[in-house]
Design a protein around this motif. Sequence first.
Motif, PDB file in Angstrom:
ATOM      1  N   THR A  36      28.936  59.267  45.523  1.00 43.64           N
ATOM      2  CA  THR A  36      29.875  59.932  46.420  1.00 43.64           C
ATOM      3  C   THR A  36      29.193  60.412  47.705  1.00 43.64           C
ATOM      4  O   THR A  36      28.163  61.075  47.653  1.00 43.64           O
ATOM      5  CB  THR A  36      30.537  61.132  45.722  1.00 43.64           C
ATOM      6  N   VAL A  37      29.796  60.055  48.842  1.00 40.99           N
ATOM      7  CA  VAL A  37      29.265  60.489  50.133  1.00 40.99           C
ATOM      8  C   VAL A  37      30.233  61.430  50.853  1.00 40.99           C
ATOM      9  O   VAL A  37      29.885  62.047  51.861  1.00 40.99           O
ATOM     10  CB  VAL A  37      28.941  59.287  51.046  1.00 40.99           C
ATOM     11  N   GLY A  38      31.449  61.542  50.353  1.00 41.99           N
ATOM     12  CA  GLY A  38      32.433  62.427  50.969  1.00 41.99           C
ATOM     13  C   GLY A  38      33.685  62.497  50.112  1.00 41.99           C
ATOM     14  O   GLY A  38      33.797  61.806  49.089  1.00 41.99           O
ATOM     15  N   ARG A  39      34.632  63.341  50.546  1.00 43.42           N
ATOM     16  CA  ARG A  39      35.879  63.501  49.806  1.00 43.42           C
ATOM     17  C   ARG A  39      37.058  63.636  50.763  1.00 43.42           C
ATOM     18  O   ARG A  39      36.920  64.160  51.863  1.00 43.42           O
ATOM     19  CB  ARG A  39      35.827  64.750  48.892  1.00 43.42           C
ATOM     20  N   PHE A  40      38.217  63.167  50.317  1.00 41.04           N
ATOM     21  CA  PHE A  40      39.442  63.349  51.082  1.00 41.04           C
ATOM     22  C   PHE A  40      39.807  64.834  51.094  1.00 41.04           C
ATOM     23  O   PHE A  40      39.778  65.493  50.045  1.00 41.04           O
ATOM     24  CB  PHE A  40      40.595  62.567  50.446  1.00 41.04           C
ATOM     25  N   VAL A  41      40.134  65.351  52.264  1.00 45.02           N
ATOM     26  CA  VAL A  41      40.538  66.755  52.358  1.00 45.02           C
ATOM     27  C   VAL A  41      41.974  66.897  52.867  1.00 45.02           C
ATOM     28  O   VAL A  41      42.552  67.973  52.802  1.00 45.02           O
ATOM     29  CB  VAL A  41      39.589  67.559  53.277  1.00 45.02           C
TER      30      VAL A  41
END
Length: 216
Positions: free
Chosen positions: A82-87
Amino acid sequence: MTRSALVFAAAAAVLGAAPAVATAEAPPAIGGGSGITIDERVGCTLTTIGRDSAQRLVGLTAGHCGQPGARVAADIAPSYGTVGRFVHSDPRLDYAVIEFDPQRVTPMSHVGGTTITGIGAPAQFPAIACKRGSTTGTSCGVVWGDIRSTNTETWTQMCVMKGDSGAPVMLGTTLVGMVNAYYGIGCFGPEVGTNIHAIMSDLDARGDIGTGYQPL
């Protein structure tokens, strides 16, 4: 050779044969046009990456690619995790905001021949726009314009297939929109996407992550 010398020589040989310590995998380099995978099952394309007014590292993609909390991985380094997440995910304009971990990505303004230097007004007929998608790569086509008079979308005749959702739509090095869908048969039917100006207006009105966004 004495017994102690033999022991020392054997120890030196063992130490010399020890494998080198592996270096940590470098953070993947991604930018507008990079392939991303959401929750290990949905493939889409990153529209752009940059910083908001709070200097958070954020990016955009199509809204139907994921919901808040969804995990994002880079296609070029799937094992990196994981490099990021939906916000945020907006169903009306079909765009989503991703907050990236700045320690786990190397943000880029140039991907596969596509360079983003700024944001511009919607493309108009008969301009030629281009997109960079993770499925079909770079393709260009004539701009048909805002056929349905929505003030938020633009139709083009670019080659688009599944996985290209979120791809940056460019006029030269200026980002003017994102790919959201195609009609009829992929790469034959017209593409339709949300204008980047409409997305920026909505982001700023929300006053949350992504407000004041600027590409790298």
